[in-house]
Design a protein around this motif. Sequence first.
Motif, PDB file in Angstrom:
ATOM      1  N   TRP A 136      37.593  22.719  -6.403  1.00  0.00           N
ATOM      2  CA  TRP A 136      36.059  23.375  -6.672  1.00  0.00           C
ATOM      3  C   TRP A 136      35.816  21.954  -6.178  1.00  0.00           C
ATOM      4  O   TRP A 136      35.291  20.967  -5.925  1.00  0.00           O
ATOM      5  CB  TRP A 136      35.857  22.673  -8.862  1.00  0.00           C
ATOM      6  CG  TRP A 136      35.030  23.084  -9.337  1.00  0.00           C
ATOM      7  CD1 TRP A 136      33.558  23.027  -9.166  1.00  0.00           C
ATOM      8  CD2 TRP A 136      35.376  24.090 -10.715  1.00  0.00           C
ATOM      9  NE1 TRP A 136      33.145  23.540 -10.206  1.00  0.00           N
ATOM     10  CE2 TRP A 136      34.088  24.568 -10.875  1.00  0.00           C
ATOM     11  CE3 TRP A 136      36.250  24.204 -10.891  1.00  0.00           C
ATOM     12  CZ2 TRP A 136      33.533  24.935 -11.555  1.00  0.00           C
ATOM     13  CZ3 TRP A 136      36.317  24.974 -12.144  1.00  0.00           C
ATOM     14  CH2 TRP A 136      35.314  24.992 -12.741  1.00  0.00           C
ATOM     15  N   CYS A 138      31.579  20.917  -6.372  1.00  0.00           N
ATOM     16  CA  CYS A 138      30.601  20.675  -7.181  1.00  0.00           C
ATOM     17  C   CYS A 138      29.569  20.118  -6.807  1.00  0.00           C
ATOM     18  O   CYS A 138      29.516  19.203  -6.372  1.00  0.00           O
ATOM     19  CB  CYS A 138      31.145  19.650  -8.717  1.00  0.00           C
ATOM     20  SG  CYS A 138      31.907  19.892  -9.427  1.00  0.00           S
ATOM     21  N   TYR A 142      23.368  22.340 -11.388  1.00  0.00           N
ATOM     22  CA  TYR A 142      24.451  23.503 -11.566  1.00  0.00           C
ATOM     23  C   TYR A 142      23.402  25.050 -11.964  1.00  0.00           C
ATOM     24  O   TYR A 142      22.385  24.774 -12.681  1.00  0.00           O
ATOM     25  CB  TYR A 142      24.626  22.701 -13.731  1.00  0.00           C
ATOM     26  CG  TYR A 142      23.917  23.088 -14.546  1.00  0.00           C
ATOM     27  CD1 TYR A 142      23.753  24.862 -15.346  1.00  0.00           C
ATOM     28  CD2 TYR A 142      23.033  21.901 -15.286  1.00  0.00           C
ATOM     29  CE1 TYR A 142      22.709  24.756 -16.373  1.00  0.00           C
ATOM     30  CE2 TYR A 142      21.681  22.179 -16.301  1.00  0.00           C
ATOM     31  CZ  TYR A 142      21.787  23.654 -16.662  1.00  0.00           C
ATOM     32  OH  TYR A 142      20.987  23.912 -17.428  1.00  0.00           O
ATOM     33  N   SER A 147      27.277  20.393 -16.795  1.00  0.00           N
ATOM     34  CA  SER A 147      28.044  19.480 -16.544  1.00  0.00           C
ATOM     35  C   SER A 147      28.592  18.445 -18.103  1.00  0.00           C
ATOM     36  O   SER A 147      27.243  18.317 -18.572  1.00  0.00           O
ATOM     37  CB  SER A 147      27.773  17.981 -15.568  1.00  0.00           C
ATOM     38  OG  SER A 147      28.845  17.043 -15.670  1.00  0.00           O
ATOM     39  N   VAL A 165      38.911  18.276  -7.648  1.00  0.00           N
ATOM     40  CA  VAL A 165      37.497  19.153  -7.623  1.00  0.00           C
ATOM     41  C   VAL A 165      36.349  17.908  -6.088  1.00  0.00           C
ATOM     42  O   VAL A 165      37.226  16.035  -6.445  1.00  0.00           O
ATOM     43  CB  VAL A 165      36.856  18.414  -8.721  1.00  0.00           C
ATOM     44  CG1 VAL A 165      35.617  18.075  -9.047  1.00  0.00           C
ATOM     45  CG2 VAL A 165      37.451  18.368 -10.285  1.00  0.00           C
ATOM     46  N   TYR A 167      32.997  16.510  -5.510  1.00  0.00           N
ATOM     47  CA  TYR A 167      31.476  16.083  -5.379  1.00  0.00           C
ATOM     48  C   TYR A 167      30.677  15.586  -4.545  1.00  0.00           C
ATOM     49  O   TYR A 167      30.787  15.067  -3.783  1.00  0.00           O
ATOM     50  CB  TYR A 167      31.220  15.323  -6.999  1.00  0.00           C
ATOM     51  CG  TYR A 167      31.873  15.266  -8.038  1.00  0.00           C
ATOM     52  CD1 TYR A 167      31.092  15.979  -8.946  1.00  0.00           C
ATOM     53  CD2 TYR A 167      33.152  14.660  -8.374  1.00  0.00           C
ATOM     54  CE1 TYR A 167      32.032  16.567 -10.146  1.00  0.00           C
ATOM     55  CE2 TYR A 167      33.993  15.496  -9.356  1.00  0.00           C
ATOM     56  CZ  TYR A 167      33.607  16.108 -10.653  1.00  0.00           C
ATOM     57  OH  TYR A 167      34.325  16.127 -11.524  1.00  0.00           O
ATOM     58  N   THR A 177      26.181  12.925 -16.054  1.00  0.00           N
ATOM     59  CA  THR A 177      27.084  12.936 -14.828  1.00  0.00           C
ATOM     60  C   THR A 177      28.125  12.259 -14.580  1.00  0.00           C
ATOM     61  O   THR A 177      29.696  12.858 -14.802  1.00  0.00           O
ATOM     62  CB  THR A 177      26.635  14.334 -13.642  1.00  0.00           C
ATOM     63  OG1 THR A 177      26.069  13.058 -12.868  1.00  0.00           O
ATOM     64  CG2 THR A 177      25.726  15.242 -13.743  1.00  0.00           C
ATOM     65  N   ARG A 200      29.055  26.449  -3.601  1.00  0.00           N
ATOM     66  CA  ARG A 200      29.159  26.352  -4.298  1.00  0.00           C
ATOM     67  C   ARG A 200      30.277  27.230  -4.833  1.00  0.00           C
ATOM     68  O   ARG A 200      30.485  28.297  -4.139  1.00  0.00           O
ATOM     69  CB  ARG A 200      28.635  26.782  -6.080  1.00  0.00           C
ATOM     70  CG  ARG A 200      27.051  25.247  -6.226  1.00  0.00           C
ATOM     71  CD  ARG A 200      26.242  26.732  -6.932  1.00  0.00           C
ATOM     72  NE  ARG A 200      24.695  26.139  -6.857  1.00  0.00           N
ATOM     73  CZ  ARG A 200      24.111  25.181  -7.292  1.00  0.00           C
ATOM     74  NH1 ARG A 200      25.764  23.944  -8.352  1.00  0.00           N
ATOM     75  NH2 ARG A 200      23.381  24.462  -7.496  1.00  0.00           N
TER      76      ARG A 200
END
Length: 332
Positions: A136, A138, A142, A147, A165, A167, A177, A200
């Motif tokens: 993922w 992130c 969004y 989140s 993930v 970020y 978040t 994304r």
Amino acid sequence: MLEAAGVSHVQESVYRLLVTSGRATVDDIVQRTALPRDETIRVLDTLTTMGLASHTDGAPRVFRPVPPDVALLPRIKSGTDALDLARVEAARLIETYQDTMRRHNAGQLLEVITGAEALRQHLRQIQTNAREEMLWFCKAQYVAMPSGTNREEFEALARGVTYRVLYEKAFFDDEGTVDNVVAGVRAGEVARSVPHLPLRLAVADRSVAIFPLVPGGPNGSPDEPTTALVRDRNLLSALTALFESYWDDAVPLHVEDSGALEQVDTEPSAPLSSTDRKLLSLLVAGVADKAIASQMGLSRRTVQRHIQRMMEHAGADTRMQLAWQAARRGWL
């Protein structure tokens, strides 16, 4: 009940009678089952041929059951093996069919998804169907899934799916978040941080991916988000390679006992010792641990302890990553 083992209903009834009684003649079976005599003889002969019964040589013949563990378990295992083989072959046929369809129909390679709700549904679906791994990217702000609302991640983590993930730094500027990431890490998510992400992205089991066709979010297009659902192997390989390249350079995140989210310091607190440098050069050259220990006059356990410490300093999960980080950081 035993049809899966190749035993018909009538054959099973007669075999059960033999198991219950221990022994029986043809006349005994006829009296207790009301089967015609000719059919009873055929069934008993078939059971004998199948290895489920045996009989004496005298007249009248007395039939005895072969113990179920001897008679049935090999047949069941054989049936199970055949079923497993059939599943494998079916999976191959499905894969071949899908590849054929994708070559002739571009819609099988890439499906366009329009709208935030449709995107949310697909993100939930691919996580629900994931069996091994989710990758993922992130980004901040969004588009479809705020989140803290991704309950599917926790359900997938609970059944053993690995989540890696990434970020981007600005992601943590949004309210709440940090707490949500802490909850994910505590549930088993492996998280890292980078200054910026290019897009994304979500990849499930390296077999399906979702990424935007038109930039969305507050800083993107004001229209409904337009994303792509991808199943093409070549494009999936490229997207996965993109993820791995960012993952290798990212900073690991972990949760302190206090609940704070902290970055793991991947730079060594002090320069590598001469022993570490020599050990690392041998490791990168492909020398085995045992040979390294012999050349350096160390125990094999000490060598492995040095390597583990350097991996922790570099934020590397594998020795290959350690070698790459060592070259990038100028440790060699």
